[in-house]
Design a protein around this motif. Structure first.
Motif, PDB file in Angstrom:
ATOM      1  N   ARG A  52       0.748  -1.314   0.024  1.00  0.00           N
ATOM      2  CA  ARG A  52      -0.088  -0.122  -0.023  1.00  0.00           C
ATOM      3  C   ARG A  52       0.840   1.259   0.249  1.00  0.00           C
ATOM      4  O   ARG A  52       0.567   2.300  -0.478  1.00  0.00           O
ATOM      5  CB  ARG A  52      -1.062  -0.039   1.394  1.00  0.00           C
TER       6      ARG A  52
ATOM      7  N   ASP B 111       0.572   4.669  -2.514  1.00  0.00           N
ATOM      8  CA  ASP B 111       0.554   5.992  -1.569  1.00  0.00           C
ATOM      9  C   ASP B 111       1.673   6.840  -2.240  1.00  0.00           C
ATOM     10  O   ASP B 111       1.342   8.159  -2.610  1.00  0.00           O
ATOM     11  CB  ASP B 111       0.539   5.833  -0.488  1.00  0.00           C
TER      12      ASP B 111
ATOM     13  N   ASP C  39      -8.763  -5.476   0.225  1.00  0.00           N
ATOM     14  CA  ASP C  39      -8.446  -6.090   1.581  1.00  0.00           C
ATOM     15  C   ASP C  39      -7.720  -7.142   1.763  1.00  0.00           C
ATOM     16  O   ASP C  39      -7.267  -7.607   2.783  1.00  0.00           O
ATOM     17  CB  ASP C  39      -9.417  -5.734   2.620  1.00  0.00           C
TER      18      ASP C  39
ATOM     19  N   TRP D 266     -14.052   5.736  -2.322  1.00  0.00           N
ATOM     20  CA  TRP D 266     -12.776   5.287  -1.689  1.00  0.00           C
ATOM     21  C   TRP D 266     -12.855   5.830  -0.248  1.00  0.00           C
ATOM     22  O   TRP D 266     -12.390   4.792   0.680  1.00  0.00           O
ATOM     23  CB  TRP D 266     -11.562   6.198  -2.320  1.00  0.00           C
ATOM     24  N   LEU D 267     -13.182   7.111   0.165  1.00  0.00           N
ATOM     25  CA  LEU D 267     -13.130   7.774   1.523  1.00  0.00           C
ATOM     26  C   LEU D 267     -14.053   6.676   2.346  1.00  0.00           C
ATOM     27  O   LEU D 267     -13.852   6.411   3.588  1.00  0.00           O
ATOM     28  CB  LEU D 267     -13.642   9.065   1.542  1.00  0.00           C
TER      29      LEU D 267
ATOM     30  N   ARG E 210     -12.651   3.194   3.070  1.00  0.00           N
ATOM     31  CA  ARG E 210     -11.420   3.067   3.884  1.00  0.00           C
ATOM     32  C   ARG E 210     -11.899   3.668   5.553  1.00  0.00           C
ATOM     33  O   ARG E 210     -11.304   2.942   6.379  1.00  0.00           O
ATOM     34  CB  ARG E 210     -10.420   4.247   3.507  1.00  0.00           C
ATOM     35  N   LEU E 211     -12.849   4.568   5.520  1.00  0.00           N
ATOM     36  CA  LEU E 211     -13.201   4.899   6.882  1.00  0.00           C
ATOM     37  C   LEU E 211     -14.041   3.711   7.528  1.00  0.00           C
ATOM     38  O   LEU E 211     -14.046   3.568   8.850  1.00  0.00           O
ATOM     39  CB  LEU E 211     -14.041   6.229   6.694  1.00  0.00           C
TER      40      LEU E 211
ATOM     41  N   HIS F 244     -12.098   1.436   9.318  1.00  0.00           N
ATOM     42  CA  HIS F 244     -11.448   1.813  10.669  1.00  0.00           C
ATOM     43  C   HIS F 244     -12.505   2.026  11.665  1.00  0.00           C
ATOM     44  O   HIS F 244     -12.322   2.518  12.531  1.00  0.00           O
ATOM     45  CB  HIS F 244     -10.679   3.169  10.173  1.00  0.00           C
TER      46      HIS F 244
ATOM     47  N   ARG G  47      -3.296   9.736   1.720  1.00  0.00           N
ATOM     48  CA  ARG G  47      -2.745   8.405   2.253  1.00  0.00           C
ATOM     49  C   ARG G  47      -3.726   7.969   3.350  1.00  0.00           C
ATOM     50  O   ARG G  47      -4.274   8.929   4.245  1.00  0.00           O
ATOM     51  CB  ARG G  47      -1.324   8.365   2.819  1.00  0.00           C
ATOM     52  N   GLU G  48      -4.133   6.631   3.216  1.00  0.00           N
ATOM     53  CA  GLU G  48      -5.229   6.225   4.295  1.00  0.00           C
ATOM     54  C   GLU G  48      -4.768   6.515   5.790  1.00  0.00           C
ATOM     55  O   GLU G  48      -5.323   6.826   6.580  1.00  0.00           O
ATOM     56  CB  GLU G  48      -5.437   4.498   4.019  1.00  0.00           C
ATOM     57  N   GLN G  49      -3.395   6.018   6.162  1.00  0.00           N
ATOM     58  CA  GLN G  49      -2.962   6.312   7.633  1.00  0.00           C
ATOM     59  C   GLN G  49      -2.929   7.641   7.939  1.00  0.00           C
ATOM     60  O   GLN G  49      -3.369   7.706   8.924  1.00  0.00           O
ATOM     61  CB  GLN G  49      -1.591   5.589   7.452  1.00  0.00           C
TER      62      GLN G  49
ATOM     63  N   VAL H  53      -6.565   8.975   8.637  1.00  0.00           N
ATOM     64  CA  VAL H  53      -7.215   8.576   9.546  1.00  0.00           C
ATOM     65  C   VAL H  53      -6.451   9.070  10.945  1.00  0.00           C
ATOM     66  O   VAL H  53      -7.298   9.426  11.810  1.00  0.00           O
ATOM     67  CB  VAL H  53      -7.152   6.880   9.944  1.00  0.00           C
TER      68      VAL H  53
END
Length: 937
Positions: free
Chosen positions: A490, A494, A517, A670-671, A674-675, A678, A766-768, A771
């Motif tokens: 990933r 990114d 995933d 996408w958002l 991904r959210l 989490h 980026r996802e991280q 978040v």
């Protein structure tokens, strides 16, 4: 008791033999017609002889019955027909004759019994059986052996002469009178034997038939013979009736057997001769010599071709020709002898090449193979094999070896030239790109910023061309190899999206990446080359897309215990590719439309390099496209499985309601995904009006949203205008807001802060990072409001890298180029570091002696002492427990650079031109994160 009328002529044996042979040579469907003809002929002959009805039945039907039984047995025992040149078939014919004659005799006995004629049946049955048997073995072979009749002139003349002699001899041995014969009939036996052995089954059958006809004529005239076996006759005639049938049987049967034996022998000799001729032709055609050694007697045999290969005449009787090994080159003798010894003792294959001295004294190369034979005690008794002249092959191999060496030298020279040119070009470009980045971080007018961005993009384009040409040269020279390290897949996507985000934003293109995933977080492979392929495909998609979006997806296609196969798909809404251009798209220096080279730039090498890299990764690459509607590029890669332990410090799910406001459906999807992964509860709308309605309705129902993510650029109402309306609403003003933008520009950052935006993120985010940003904003809002919300987790204090020693690390730059020194010092200052510079490797070693530097940026090529030597010297001087990170900084990007760095004691590697973001990643890895410092103009 008297015989019935005509009883002495009720056994026409020749008719039985003729009819049986005709049936045996005919198709089964024709048997009825031929049998009917035979019966009618028999009836006509019986009537002509004035026979009684019962005798006519015997005369006509018995031969047909016997012939039918015999023909059926022939079909049963010899499906492919009787061929009298085979001994087996002659034996079958005799067995058929016995059975068929018995069937005919039984039918006659039945007819006689029904006619109430009292006769002595036993002698009569024997007479009938004998006549049919002789008729079959005498007459049938003439028909069955017709295909083997003589056809050559000499054979025909010899056959006619033999038949003439037979007629004369039969007239003398079997006279048509009662007087004594001039010679006994057994004198005729050699004629049958001679015919069988010399001229084959057909002529032998004719000879027997001529003799039998003479005997039948003698019997017909009443001088004894076939027809008088049970007749009342003088003792002399009775004696003749006894031995004459036996004589004919002895003449007919051995003649056919002799003929079959002789035919088989001639056939075997012919086959052997043909085999020898084929062998000789094959040996001569393959230019092979044969040798044979009797290991017990010492006798050696060499074929004529073997002698010719050594320059001797094929029929030479020269005793100085020599024994095995006498002609072998002295340098090869020991090797050949050892190969023979191992073959005889260990049974390993005997296959060896050596030089042989020919008759004129020159040496030629031979390839020899052989095989030994061992007795029951394991002692070798004989060894034979072949030799082949391979002198021309050896000469060709030497030429090919020389050509290969020359090609490799040329390839190395080309690679070295390209690498040197790359190094020389990268050194000044380091200054251009570095100062362009630094310049863009200062306060500039619109015109100045446009100029600086043009300089930066042009330099980056030139650097891409240099990299492509170098990679293509290494691929052509087969010098490109892949490393195998663990990396987070990933992070690759990114980093690629972050690299191309600014370019995509400048063109108004939405850029997003989806990683399924099911794809493992960590895999084993070459992250640099994997990233290069993704960058090429995404970069092309952004370059050739003027409006719309570019979406990257990574899915798991196949998995096993040790490997995974991932599939990466890049979909764009760009200009598309014409169908006729697709087949040549992955060829070097080719683009879908050559005019695009001028409009969009590029070398046309990116896809060619990507194809080669994908094949090295064990995958495939392809494209589907429609002109004017966009393209879909895809590739697969086989990567290694990595066993990873679960992260003990993994954060708890964030239970918060999030509203996403973005006009791009791709970004919303996408958002949301991904959210949700989490633990959040996301909702999404496409414009500001719907967002306000949803926020107010949720607040009115007592289920307000905890945070909202707003896109900056949206039709109708942009993100800043929406933020102002939210903050102006008493029901919504306390909700924190996060802004997403495609352009990192300080001009709108102030406006966003004034509008109440808590944090800003640059797309693609980026996802991280997303978040973490949401967690920090929620935690800050909770602390500011003094509220307690069980849905929001308490955030742990940010963990600092253990390698971080102080707030502003001190870096030593070892670089001999003044311009590169200035670039490095300014970038390090911008990244929050204090830096000093030295111009030689020796000076770097001395500066590191007091231990005041936290890290070293080391150039490879410096005077007095290069970077590798300096790294080794620094490591040698380090005291126990101290380890200063040394980061290689070089303009060379050849394969093996990283391995050379690690071998010299360095810790990491960055390539020139050094980009601030890449250098920051490396420094963060070894020194921990720092707050960057803003530079003045």
């Amino acid at each position: 008791m008297s015989s019935p009328p005509g009883a002495d002529v009720v056994a026409p044996g020749p008719a039985t033999g003729l009819l049986l042979a005709v049936l045996a040579c005919s198709e089964t469907r024709a048997w009825a017609r031929r049998l009917a003809i035979g019966v009618l002929v028999g009836v006509a002959l019986g009537i002509a002889h004035g026979l009684a009805p019962s005798a006519i039945v015997c005369f006509a039907c018995a031969p047909a019955c016997a012939a039918l039984v015999g023909a059926l047995l022939v079909r049963r025992w010899c499906p492919d027909g009787i061929r009298l040149e085979r001994v087996h078939d002659v034996r079958m014919l005799l067995a058929v004759a016995v059975a068929a004659a018995g069937a005919g005799a039984l039918l006659r006995a039945l007819v006689v019994a029904v006619g109430s004629h009292v006769v002595a049946l036993a002698p009569q049955l024997l007479a009938w059986w004998t006549r049919d048997l002789l008729g079959i073995v005498i007459v049938a072979p003439c028909v069955l052996a017709w295909e083997t009749r003589p056809r050559r002139r000499a054979e025909l003349l010899e056959s006619l002469a033999l038949l003439l002699v037979t007629v004369v001899a039969a007239s003398v041995a079997l006279p048509l009178s009662r007087g004594p014969a001039l010679m006994p009939p057994f004198v005729l036996l050699p004629l049958g034997v001679w015919a069988a052995a010399r001229l084959g089954p057909f002529v032998a059958a004719l000879v027997v038939l001529v003799i039998a006809l003479r005997a039948a004529a003698r019997s017909a005239f009443g001088f004894g013979g076939l027809d008088g076996l049970v007749a009342v006759a003088p003792s002399g005639e009775a004696l003749a009736a006894t031995w004459l049938p036996a004589f004919l049987a002895v003449l007919a049967i051995p003649a056919q057997l002799f003929a079959a034996f002789a035919a088989e022998r001639r056939r075997a000799e012919r086959d052997l001769r043909a085999s020898e001729e084929r062998y000789e032709l094959a040996v001569r055609g393959s230019d092979i010599g044969i040798w044979d050694h009797d290991l017990q007697t010492g006798v050696q045999y060499y074929s004529p071709r073997y002698r010719e290969l050594l320059g001797y005449p094929a029929d030479t009787t020269d005793q100085t020709f020599g024994t095995f090994g006498a002609h072998i080159h002295p340098e090869d003798q020991a090797r050949v002898v050892e190969t023979i010894r191992r073959h005889l003792a260990e049974h390993v294959p005997y296959d060896v090449e050596y030089r042989v001295r020919t008759r004129d004294g020159s040496y030629r190369w031979f390839h020899s193979r052989g095989q030994a034979i061992w007795d029951e005690n394991g002692v070798p008794v004989r060894m034979a094999g072949s030799v082949r002249d391979i002198t021309e092959k050896k000469a060709l191999e030497e030429e090919l070896r020389s050509a290969r060496d020359a090609a490799e030298r040329a390839s190395r020279a080309k690679i070295e030239f390209v690498a040197n040119m790359s190094h020389e070009l990268r050194t000044p470009m380091n200054g251009i790109i570095g100062f362009a980045h630094l310049l863009l971080d200062t306060d500039l007018t619109e015109e100045q910023r446009e100029f600086a961005q043009t300089i930066s993009s042009s330099a980056e384009g030139l650097l891409t061309i240099i990299n492509d040409i170098l990679d293509f040269s290494k691929i052509e020279a087969h010098k490109l190899s892949l490393e195998a390290v663990d990396f987070e897949i990933r992070e690759v996507f990114d980093s690629v999206l972050a690299l191309l985000a600014e370019k995509a934003a400048a063109g108004g293109i939405e850029l997003a990446a989806f990683v399924d995933d099911a794809v493992p977080r960590v895999v084993r492979g070459d992250p640099v080359r994997f990233r290069q392929v993704v960058t090429n495909l995404v970069g092309n998609a952004v370059k050739f897309t003027e409006a719309g979006e570019v979406v990257v997806r990574c899915t798991l296609e196949e998995t096993s215990r040790d490997t995974v196969v991932v599939r990466v798909t890049v979909v764009d809404t760009g200009i598309g590719i014409a169908p006729e251009a697709v087949p040549s798209l992955f060829e070097p220096f080719r683009q879908g439309d050559q005019s695009t080279t001028r409009k969009y730039g590029g070398t046309g090498l990116g896809l060619t390099i990507s194809r080669q890299l994908v094949e090295l990764m064990g995958g495939e690459i392809g494209v589907t496209s429609e002109l004017g509607k966009g393209s879909t590029f895809w590739f697969t890669a086989r990567l290694g499985q990595v066993a990873t332990a679960a992260d003990a410090d993994e954060a708890q799910p964030v239970r918060a309601r999030v509203l996403i406001v973005d006009d791009s459906a791709t970004i919303r999807v996408w958002l949301t995904s991904r959210l949700a992964a989490h633990g959040m509860e996301p909702s999404a709308v496409e414009n500001g009006q719907l967002a306000l309605q949803l926020l107010r309705r949720a607040a009115a129902h007592g289920t307000p949203y905890d945070i909202a993510i707003l896109d900056l650029v949206m039709p109708g109402m942009d993100g800043i205008a929406l933020a102002r309306k939210i903050k102006a609403d008493p029901m919504l003003c306390s909700m924190p807001l996060v802004m997403l933008t495609a352009v990192n520009d300080s001009r709108w950052a102030t406006e966003a802060e004034r509008a109440g935006i808590a944090a800003c993120l640059v797309k693609p985010v980026r996802e991280q990072k997303l978040v973490a940003c949401l967690e920090n904003v929620l935690e800050t809002t909770k602390q500011r409001n003094g509220a307690s919300d069980a849905r929001l987790p308490r955030l742990a204090a940010p963990r600092r890298n253990g390698a971080q020693r102080r707030s502003r690390p001190r870096i030593l730059v070892a670089e001999d180029n003044p311009m590169n020194v200035r670039v490095a010092l300014r970038i390090l200052e911008r990244l929050g570091c204090d830096a000093d510079a030295v111009s030689t490797g020796r000076a770097a070693v001395e500066a590191m002696g007091d231990g005041r530097y936290d890290a070293v940026l080391m150039d490879w090529q410096m005077p007095e002492m290069d970077g590798l030597e300096a790294a080794l010297a620094i490591r040698a001087r380090e005291t126990s427990g101290r380890h200063t990170p040394i980061i290689a900084m070089t303009a060379s990007i050849m394969e093996g650079d990283r391995e050379a760095c690690l071998a010299a004691g360095m810790d990491d590697h960055v390539a020139k031109p050094v980009r601030p973001d890449e250098l920051k990643v490396v420094l963060d890895r070894w020194l921990g994160p720092r707050e960057p410092r803003e530079l003045s103009a």
